[in-house]
Design an enzyme around this catalytic site. Structure first.
Site, PDB file in Angstrom:
ATOM      1  N   HIS A 279       6.710  -4.456 -15.655  1.00 29.27           N
ATOM      2  CA  HIS A 279       7.836  -4.686 -14.756  1.00 29.27           C
ATOM      3  C   HIS A 279       8.081  -6.179 -14.613  1.00 29.27           C
ATOM      4  CE1 HIS A 279       6.002  -0.860 -13.864  1.00 29.27           C
ATOM      5  NE2 HIS A 279       7.155  -0.459 -13.395  1.00 29.27           N
TER       6      HIS A 279
ATOM      7  N   LYS B 181       6.926   2.186 -20.850  1.00 28.82           N
ATOM      8  CA  LYS B 181       7.949   1.963 -19.827  1.00 28.82           C
ATOM      9  C   LYS B 181       8.155   0.468 -19.645  1.00 28.82           C
ATOM     10  CE  LYS B 181       6.934   3.425 -15.802  1.00 28.82           C
ATOM     11  NZ  LYS B 181       6.729   4.077 -14.502  1.00 28.82           N
TER      12      LYS B 181
HETATM   13  O1  LIG Z   1       7.823   2.023 -13.108  1.00 29.54           O
HETATM   14  C1  LIG Z   1       8.550   2.668 -12.385  1.00 29.54           C
HETATM   15  C2  LIG Z   1      10.029   2.610 -12.459  1.00 29.54           C
HETATM   16  C3  LIG Z   1      10.594   2.109 -11.155  1.00 29.54           C
HETATM   17  O2  LIG Z   1      10.184   0.755 -10.976  1.00 29.54           O
HETATM   18  C4  LIG Z   1      12.116   2.128 -11.213  1.00 29.54           C
HETATM   19  O3  LIG Z   1      12.703   1.029 -11.347  1.00 29.54           O
HETATM   20  O4  LIG Z   1      12.685   3.226 -11.074  1.00 29.54           O
HETATM   21  C5  LIG Z   1      10.070   2.933 -10.006  1.00 29.54           C
HETATM   22  C6  LIG Z   1       8.546   2.958  -9.959  1.00 29.54           C
HETATM   23  O5  LIG Z   1       8.071   3.766  -8.906  1.00 29.54           O
HETATM   24  C7  LIG Z   1       7.991   3.444 -11.255  1.00 29.54           C
HETATM   25  O6  LIG Z   1       6.562   3.363 -11.241  1.00 29.54           O
END
Ligand SMILES: O=C1C[C@@](O)(C(=O)O)C[C@@H](O)[C@@H]1O
Length: 239
Positions: free
Chosen positions: A132, A159
């Site tokens: 992220h 992801k």
């Molecule tokens: O990694 C993700 C995606 C996310 O960050 C989103 O942007 O929807 C939401 C988080 O809870 C999840 O773990």
């Protein structure tokens, strides 16, 4: 339960964020009410505040029909958990084989990522390797290198969540998603966080993103839509 993503329609996920058993009961009742819109549950373990009842909650959540992703989101990637006790926090649930997929953060030390991955796979879990960027959507070459480095560790799925500061950031992430999923078979989930990133949550599947996150009660990240609204948009767009 094996999570199958990356083929067919974009799947929806909601984040459960219970702090205790009362929250867990409330949120699972909402899951039941909205189950037609939900394909996958993510349990955000970083919100949990009562270690003594963690396994009780785990059995309640795992009893549902949805595949469950265990996510211990650290402060580095936008969550609440301290990265230093990452393996310990996962061990009880993984050893009890509660849930189906484990989210492991790329930002952690390689030794920690490997230890969690080995424990997860030994207990039959799939590994979702995640990263992220809470501030930016880096340039295209950086995004490509990020995905390549993560892919090289052979997770079951990937992801990548960035933060869009413009519409152009979102279109770039979707183009990178298109390119990666054209060249690789490993399922990829991408989203551009923030209001600029909304298109990635609705149309990301058109470019190869396998799952889109909506919210049950409150967003777990910027830019998410209510899960029933998201499901409706995905169903309309994909039919
Ligand atoms: O990694 C993700 C995606 C996310 O960050 C989103 O942007 O929807 C939401 C988080 O809870 C999840 O773990």
């Amino acid at each position: 339960m094996t999570l199958h993503v990356g083929t067919g329609q974009t799947q929806t996920a909601v984040s459960l964020m219970p702090r205790n058993l009362d929250d867990c009961v409330r949120e699972m009742a909402l899951v039941e009410q909205k189950q037609a819109a939900i394909d996958i549950l993510e349990w955000r373990l970083d919100y949990w505040q009562t270690p003594a009842t963690l396994l009780t909650a785990g059995h309640q959540i795992a009893a549902c029909k949805h595949p469950v992703i265990l996510t211990l989101r650290t402060t580095h990637d936008g969550g609440l958990s301290d990265p230093t006790d990452y393996l310990d926090r996962y061990t009880a649930l993984l050893s009890a084989q509660i849930g189906d997929v484990v989210d492991i953060e790329w930002s952690l030390p390689e030794a920690v990522r490997k230890a969690v991955s080995v424990l997860a796979r030994a207990n039959g879990y799939q590994v979702l390797l995640s990263h992220h960027d809470l501030k930016t959507t880096p340039d295209n070459l950086t995004l490509q290198k990020q995905l390549a480095a993560m892919h090289a560790t052979h997770p079951d799925m990937l992801k990548l969540a960035t933060t869009a500061q413009s519409n152009e950031d979102t279109t770039r992430l979707m183009a990178i998603t298109q390119s990666f999923t054209h060249d690789h078979t490993t399922p990829l989930i991408t989203m551009a966080m923030s209001e600029f990133g909304l298109a990635s949550r609705i149309f990301g599947g058109q470019f190869g993103s396998a799952v889109s996150f909506g919210y049950l009660e409150h967003p777990s990240a910027p830019g998410q839509l209510p899960i029933e609204q998201l499901k409706g948009l995905l169903t309309m767009h994909q039919n």
